[in-house]
Design a protein around this motif. Structure first.
Motif, PDB file in Angstrom:
ATOM      1  N   ASP A  33       0.821  -1.211   0.000  1.00 26.21           N
ATOM      2  CA  ASP A  33       0.000   0.000   0.000  1.00 26.21           C
ATOM      3  C   ASP A  33       0.855   1.262   0.000  1.00 26.21           C
ATOM      4  N   ILE A  34       1.976   1.230   0.718  1.00 25.21           N
ATOM      5  CA  ILE A  34       2.823   2.418   0.799  1.00 25.21           C
ATOM      6  C   ILE A  34       3.361   2.794  -0.575  1.00 25.21           C
ATOM      7  N   GLN A  35       3.884   1.805  -1.312  1.00 22.72           N
ATOM      8  CA  GLN A  35       4.499   2.079  -2.601  1.00 22.72           C
ATOM      9  C   GLN A  35       3.468   2.366  -3.687  1.00 22.72           C
ATOM     10  N   VAL A  36       2.339   1.682  -3.626  1.00 23.28           N
ATOM     11  CA  VAL A  36       1.281   1.915  -4.611  1.00 23.28           C
ATOM     12  C   VAL A  36       0.820   3.365  -4.552  1.00 23.28           C
ATOM     13  N   VAL A  37       0.650   3.859  -3.338  1.00 24.91           N
ATOM     14  CA  VAL A  37       0.189   5.240  -3.173  1.00 24.91           C
ATOM     15  C   VAL A  37       1.291   6.231  -3.544  1.00 24.91           C
ATOM     16  N   ALA A  38       2.549   5.885  -3.236  1.00 26.89           N
ATOM     17  CA  ALA A  38       3.664   6.815  -3.486  1.00 26.89           C
ATOM     18  C   ALA A  38       3.760   7.206  -4.954  1.00 26.89           C
ATOM     19  N   THR A  39       3.551   6.240  -5.858  1.00 27.08           N
ATOM     20  CA  THR A  39       3.678   6.530  -7.282  1.00 27.08           C
ATOM     21  C   THR A  39       2.517   7.346  -7.832  1.00 27.08           C
ATOM     22  N   SER A  40       1.450   7.445  -7.062  1.00 25.12           N
ATOM     23  CA  SER A  40       0.229   8.070  -7.588  1.00 25.12           C
ATOM     24  C   SER A  40      -0.207   9.271  -6.778  1.00 25.12           C
ATOM     25  N   LEU A  41       0.684   9.849  -5.986  1.00 27.37           N
ATOM     26  CA  LEU A  41       0.320  11.025  -5.196  1.00 27.37           C
ATOM     27  C   LEU A  41      -0.185  12.186  -6.051  1.00 27.37           C
ATOM     28  N   PRO A  42       0.428  12.467  -7.212  1.00 30.72           N
ATOM     29  CA  PRO A  42      -0.113  13.562  -8.026  1.00 30.72           C
ATOM     30  C   PRO A  42      -1.553  13.334  -8.456  1.00 30.72           C
ATOM     31  N   ALA A  43      -1.897  12.087  -8.808  1.00 32.84           N
ATOM     32  CA  ALA A  43      -3.267  11.788  -9.220  1.00 32.84           C
ATOM     33  C   ALA A  43      -4.235  11.986  -8.066  1.00 32.84           C
ATOM     34  N   PRO A 307       7.215   7.669 -16.968  1.00 32.41           N
ATOM     35  CA  PRO A 307       5.918   7.605 -16.289  1.00 32.41           C
ATOM     36  C   PRO A 307       5.933   6.523 -15.219  1.00 32.41           C
ATOM     37  N   PRO A 308       4.950   6.518 -14.303  1.00 29.37           N
ATOM     38  CA  PRO A 308       4.967   5.575 -13.183  1.00 29.37           C
ATOM     39  C   PRO A 308       5.076   4.109 -13.585  1.00 29.37           C
TER      40      PRO A 308
END
Length: 514
Positions: A33-43, A307-308
């Protein structure tokens, strides 16, 4: 006769393995969950209109809550039992994930992320303590490998999963992917894990003052480490936060030995040299591991403009290598002296980190392949022997607290490693950019090659003033080259951490661990 009885007593049933697999699944989702969210903070920030200067709190809130939860896991395990605490933690983590997906703004999302961190943070120490409670010695290496693979693999595959979700679906699914696995893990854990007697009286006698002290100390440490690279390590707010953290921790440690209430953490395991040494190795390993997982996307995003999803695919090499070589690591751990294996593992890990110091602005998948392979081979060698050294010789009642501290040290090492990397990057990049600029103005062909100018682009010192159009073209190249050099220096710092760990491992006992 005795041998056959011992074999019968050490037999591990299918229910135990299924229950352990359920715990590993819950842990994997929490780390992922930590890494999944990290890549998508701008979204996420764009969808919820979160200002850029507050965006990082989506991660920071989780991480602060996580380290507090790790510290509490031992006390809650003693009071509730491993089975109940796991079911409560993974169930609450699933509900908190749903709350994150339903968030309508910054405040509600942060509250849900805190709930996620408080519950998900308990799952890693629970899994690692269960290894030495559920399994006999002969299968502890295999169980540690399975848990370690998932704990380390999640940060590697996280960018792939997060990038794919961000590009193909909506940000809500970054959290909703936890729901089905969370339900499965909760049900299987309740059904398959052995029942234990609860001791609710321990909760009523819990040292609440100690809880406030350790929670405040860990929160101040995390916030201080987060702010230090931007504000400066000697700035008043950072010194105040780190000072408050040290002061709170010292008072907490004193209360742990003198308070009449039930202590949050039993720290008696630190009297055993093996446990203290294992925690030191865990700290240094966390600095190198989490620092490396941080530096790669920074370089790929800011220098290579990937890109992510593309970033995740590049980083997948480490995880795949780890999966392929983990069975070999188990065999080596069973047959070779732990000290030799650990020293060799950290030397190999440091070599993989050092290989990344040679990146240029053109480095891409091919240039990042072999450093990742070397690190992937080394990871389990750096994890297996120190885990057994720290936890394998402890009495069962001491394992939950010891596991919490062992995993807390790895997380704190990761936080400090990332903060150190940020300090190097933000502090050195402007200096390196200025040096490159001066070399270019002096007509240095080597500097021109570093920033990617074609041969012959400079035929002597540059005449001042510089043409604005040329300056506008060259400035991004200089900044990218300086950032690359600064990131290379951060890789060198991580390699130094691994080198210190290799030297520290020389203090491990000779021969195989019992």
């Amino acid at each position: 006769m005795s041998a056959s009885v011992a074999t019968e007593e050490e037999r591990v049933g299918a229910a135990t393995w299924i229950g352990f697999a359920a715990m590993c699944l819950g842990m994997f989702m929490a780390v992922l969950d930590i890494q999944v969210v990290a890549t998508s903070l701008p979204a996420i920030s764009g969808a919820l209109a979160i200002p850029a200067d507050r965006m990082s709190w989506v991660q920071t809130a989780y991480l602060i809550a996580e380290v507090i939860a790790i510290a509490l896991t031992g006390a809650l395990t003693r009071a509730l039992g491993m089975r109940r605490l796991f079911a409560l933690a993974v169930g609450a983590f699933t509900l908190a994930s749903i709350a994150c997906a339903l968030s309508g703004g910054f405040a509600s999302l942060i509250a849900a992320r805190v709930a996620q961190g408080l519950t998900g943070g308990m799952l890693i120490p629970l899994v690692f303590s269960s290894i030495f409670i559920l399994f006999p010695y002969r299968v502890q290496g295999l169980a540690t490998t399975l848990a370690g693979m998932l704990a380390v693999l999640a940060p590697v595959v996280g960018p792939v999963v997060g990038g794919w979700i961000t590009q193909r679906t909506s940000w809500h699914w970054l959290f909703l992917i936890n729901v089905a696995p969370g339900i499965v893990a909760c049900v299987l854990g309740l059904v398959m894990l052995a029942r234990e007697e609860a001791k609710p009286a321990l909760l009523r006698a819990l040292d609440l003052t100690g809880l406030v002290l350790i929670a405040g100390a860990l929160a101040a440490l995390e916030i201080g480490l987060k702010e230090a690279p931007q504000r400066g390590w000697l700035s008043a707010p950072v010194i105040g936060l780190l000072g408050a953290s040290v002061g709170g921790a010292l008072v907490f440690l004193r209360r742990s030995t003198t308070a009449s209430a039930s202590p949050l953490l039993r720290l008696g395991a630190f009297r055993m040299p093996g446990f203290a040494l294992g925690c030191g190795l865990s700290f240094l390993f966390g600095a190198g591991l989490y620092g490396s997982v941080y530096l790669m996307p920074v370089f790929l995003a800011l220098v290579r403009h990937k890109p992510p999803l593309a970033i995740g695919l590049v980083m997948l090499v480490t995880g795949l290598t780890q999966f392929v070589t983990s069975p070999l690591a188990v065999l080596l751990e069973r047959g070779l002296p732990a000290r030799a294996l650990t020293v060799g593992g950290f030397v190999l890990f440091g070599t993989g980190l050092a290989l990344s110091t040679m990146a240029t602005i053109d480095t891409d998948f091919d240039g990042m392949f072999w450093p990742q392979v070397v690190r992937g081979v080394a990871i389990m060698l750096c994890l297996l022997p120190p885990t057994r050294l720290a936890l394998g010789n402890l009495p069962a009642p001491e394992v939950p607290d010891a596991s919490a501290m062992f995993n807390l040290m790895r997380n704190l090492g990761g936080a400090i490693g990332i903060a150190a990397c940020d300090t190097v990057i933000f502090g050195r990049a402007p200096v390196l950019a200025g040096a490159l600029k001066q070399r270019l103005l002096a007509g240095d062909a080597g500097a021109a090659a570093i920033i990617g100018l074609p041969p012959g682009a400079l035929d002597g010192p540059v005449m001042l003033p510089v043409d604005p159009a040329i300056e506008a073209m060259v400035r991004p190249l200089v900044e990218a080259a300086a950032l690359t050099q600064a990131i290379n220096e951060a890789w060198a710092l991580l390699a130094a951490f691994a080198g210190i760990a290799a030297l520290l491992a020389l203090w491990m006992p000779r021969g195989r661990q019992p």
